[in-house]
Design a protein around this motif. Structure first.
Motif, PDB file in Angstrom:
ATOM      1  N   ARG A 173       0.895  -1.196   0.020  1.00 36.71           N
ATOM      2  CA  ARG A 173      -0.098   0.079  -0.115  1.00 36.71           C
ATOM      3  C   ARG A 173       0.848   1.181   0.025  1.00 36.71           C
ATOM      4  O   ARG A 173       0.297   2.392  -0.449  1.00 36.71           O
ATOM      5  CB  ARG A 173      -0.982  -0.138   1.281  1.00 36.71           C
ATOM      6  N   GLU A 174       2.043   1.293   0.522  1.00 40.30           N
ATOM      7  CA  GLU A 174       3.024   2.238   0.531  1.00 40.30           C
ATOM      8  C   GLU A 174       3.326   2.813  -0.867  1.00 40.30           C
ATOM      9  O   GLU A 174       3.225   4.046  -1.193  1.00 40.30           O
ATOM     10  CB  GLU A 174       4.258   2.083   1.404  1.00 40.30           C
ATOM     11  N   LEU A 175       3.745   1.702  -1.832  1.00 33.13           N
ATOM     12  CA  LEU A 175       3.904   2.184  -3.425  1.00 33.13           C
ATOM     13  C   LEU A 175       2.768   2.883  -3.813  1.00 33.13           C
ATOM     14  O   LEU A 175       2.752   3.629  -4.440  1.00 33.13           O
ATOM     15  CB  LEU A 175       4.517   0.931  -3.987  1.00 33.13           C
ATOM     16  N   ALA A 176       1.447   2.116  -3.610  1.00 29.25           N
ATOM     17  CA  ALA A 176       0.233   2.417  -4.155  1.00 29.25           C
ATOM     18  C   ALA A 176       0.023   4.047  -3.763  1.00 29.25           C
ATOM     19  O   ALA A 176      -0.392   4.674  -4.595  1.00 29.25           O
ATOM     20  CB  ALA A 176      -0.914   1.522  -3.826  1.00 29.25           C
ATOM     21  N   ALA A 177       0.150   4.325  -2.518  1.00 30.04           N
ATOM     22  CA  ALA A 177      -0.074   5.655  -2.002  1.00 30.04           C
ATOM     23  C   ALA A 177       0.921   6.601  -2.455  1.00 30.04           C
ATOM     24  O   ALA A 177       0.524   7.840  -2.915  1.00 30.04           O
ATOM     25  CB  ALA A 177       0.045   5.752  -0.438  1.00 30.04           C
ATOM     26  N   MET A 178       2.282   6.190  -2.877  1.00 29.71           N
ATOM     27  CA  MET A 178       3.158   7.159  -3.545  1.00 29.71           C
ATOM     28  C   MET A 178       2.697   7.410  -4.934  1.00 29.71           C
ATOM     29  O   MET A 178       2.876   8.702  -5.259  1.00 29.71           O
ATOM     30  CB  MET A 178       4.654   6.403  -3.732  1.00 29.71           C
TER      31      MET A 178
END
Length: 524
Positions: A42-47
């Protein structure tokens, strides 16, 4: 197999899941051949301003800035082909709203047990803030150049003849000196230079003596206690004979730029430390996962060995029971039949009793036939005596006669050949169970059986023209209850023999079972 039997698998999954849930770090797994994203956190998706579902299944190039795509794909392919071990780069991603996100990305290639590229693991850190700082620094430098060109700088002039120092108001503001202080003591500015930067004064005096130029940045400690970074650029003006007359220069307050540079260095050092820390964590996690995989494989090997022993024990027990039925119970039934015949032929017996004995003889004969059939099904003697080829032909003939469905059988490379006992019984049992499934569930009118020895393998194909089923239902877990145990047993037998079992089926189009078992060199 139930996951409860292998708790290490759950630990493996939990460890990988924990890595993907780390805050502040984007993670992604991709196909090394196509760049298609297989998994993201989810961190990459949020980026990237997207959901995980929007990313998975698409190539990372779909979200890469157009100016970076060719360079990124070239580096990715070189890593996937083995030209380089990993890929480290700064790149731009595009959000749905068109905004650019700068990331520092480290990509590593993960290989399978055969050494072939399996997938890539990428670690991404958002460096947009660092890029903004760099851009701000560049802007400051541009402003400095504009200020120099427009003479918006502190100007000063030092006369060698009189020792007097003239300075503009900008110089006075930067240094914190008053004009009166400077006129009274032309060297008062020298005492403002930071003790660690006094060599700059010596360099200035040397440039004046040589008639050269001077460029330096150093710190000033102003009378109010504050510190300023200044950039001092000067040149010496000489007379016609080349003798130094005076020095003219500019003084600029570059404290803001120095602060930006310090912040940039600090941000870069912090980012490097975080990347190294995360890389070390990933390396440790990979080592732990590798150890767990080794342990899991060792456990699976032990389980396969135990299951193999169970299968061997089962076959031995089948052989013993078949022998007991045939040698003991069969002989007793034969003796009983002969005894009943002798009594029946006694002329003194009443007709009614003789008729009853005839019925008992028929029952005994049927029972003897059932015992023979059961003995054969437990362990066909022809398999031990004549080998796989004859045993399969006898099995197909008996099955066709019993079911009323013709079997078209073809064998190749089996005649006169003997293989390992485990391989022969595996092929025989799988074919036997496949035929039983056809009789129970397929409603077929024709069955084909092909068994061959080729390319170091035993291969068997059982196909029918029956009702078939949905392809996803053939799996032992998803199969209908009536077929589940049979399919599971067939697949397990194939796996224990080091082989594989595949099923092709479609409603109304019949079912085909494929079995392949590798043979050792001796068996070839």
């Amino acid at each position: 197999m139930s996951s409860a039997l292998f708790p290490e698998l759950e630990v493996e999954r939990a460890t990988l899941q924990a890595l993907f849930e780390l805050d502040g770090m984007g993670l992604a797994q991709a196909d090394p051949a196509t760049g298609r994203l297989l998994r993201v956190n989810r961190e990459l998706a949020a980026m990237l301003g997207r959901t995980e579902e929007e990313l998975v299944g698409r190539s990372f190039l779909d979200f890469t800035h157009p100016e970076d795509r060719e360079r990124n794909w070239d580096g990715f392919q070189r890593m996937a082909s083995g030209e380089r071990h990993n890929l480290r780069l700064e790149k731009r991603f595009l959000r749905p709203d068109g905004a650019t996100v700068w990331v520092l990305m480290s990509v590593n290639l993960m290989r399978d047990e055969g050494g072939q590229p399996a997938r890539t693991l990428a670690v991404a850190m958002d460096i947009s803030e660092r890029r903004r700082v760099e851009q701000a620094l560049a802007q400051n430098r541009e402003r400095l150049e504009l200020a120099l060109s427009a003479a918006h700088l502190g100007l000063w002039e030092w006369s060698f003849a009189t020792g007097a120092l003239w300075a503009s108001d900008e110089v006075l503001e930067i240094t914190g000196l008053t004009r009166r202080e400077l006129e009274r003591d032309a060297d008062c500015w020298r005492r403002l230079v930071h003790p660690e930067d006094v060599e700059m004064i010596w360099a200035l005096d040397e440039a004046a003596r040589r008639g050269g130029t001077f460029h330096a940045e150093y710190r000033l400690l102003r009378p109010d206690g504050t510190q300023r970074w200044v950039a001092n650029h000067a040149r010496t003006v000489c007379d016609a004979a080349g003798q130094p007359l005076r020095m003219v220069g500019t003084l600029a307050d570059v404290s803001a730029r120095k602060q930006d540079e310090a912040a940039l260095r600090q941000a870069h050092d912090a980012l490097e430390a975080r990347v190294q820390e995360r890389t070390a964590e990933l390396a440790l996690a990979n080592t732990q996962l590798a150890n767990e995989v080794v342990e899991r494989r060792a456990t699976e090997a032990q389980v396969r060995e135990l299951l193999g022993q169970l299968v061997n024990t089962e076959e031995e027990e089948r052989r013993r029971l078949a022998r007991e039925l045939h040698d003991s119970l069969g002989q007793h039934l034969t003796a009983l039949t002969l005894g009943l015949k002798a009594v029946q032929e006694d002329p003194a017996l009443p007709a009614a009793l003789r008729e009853r004995l005839a019925q008992l003889r028929e029952v005994t004969r049927r029972l003897d036939g059932d015992v023979d059939r059961l003995s054969y099904e437990l362990r066909p003697a022809v398999l031990d005596d004549l080998g796989l080829n004859e045993a399969l032909r006898e099995l197909a003939g008996a099955w066709a006669e019993d079911s009323g469905v013709p079997v078209d059988i073809h064998t190749r490379g089996l005649r006169g050949q003997r293989f390992g006992a485990a391989q022969e019984i595996t092929v025989y049992r799988v074919v036997q169970e496949a035929l039983n499934n056809v009789r129970k569930h397929a409603a077929a009118t024709r069955v084909g059986l092909i068994v061959e020895h080729r390319d170091g393998e035993l291969r068997a194909i059982v196909e029918d023209d029956g009702r078939g089923m949905e392809a996803e239902l053939w799996h032992p877990v998803a199969a209908p209850p009536g077929q589940r145990l049979g399919l599971r047993g067939m697949a397990e037998r194939a796996r224990l023999a080091g082989g594989r079992l595949e099923v092709e089926t479609e409603p109304g189009r019949g079912t085909t079972v494929y079995l392949s078992i590798p043979l050792s060199t001796e068996e070839d």
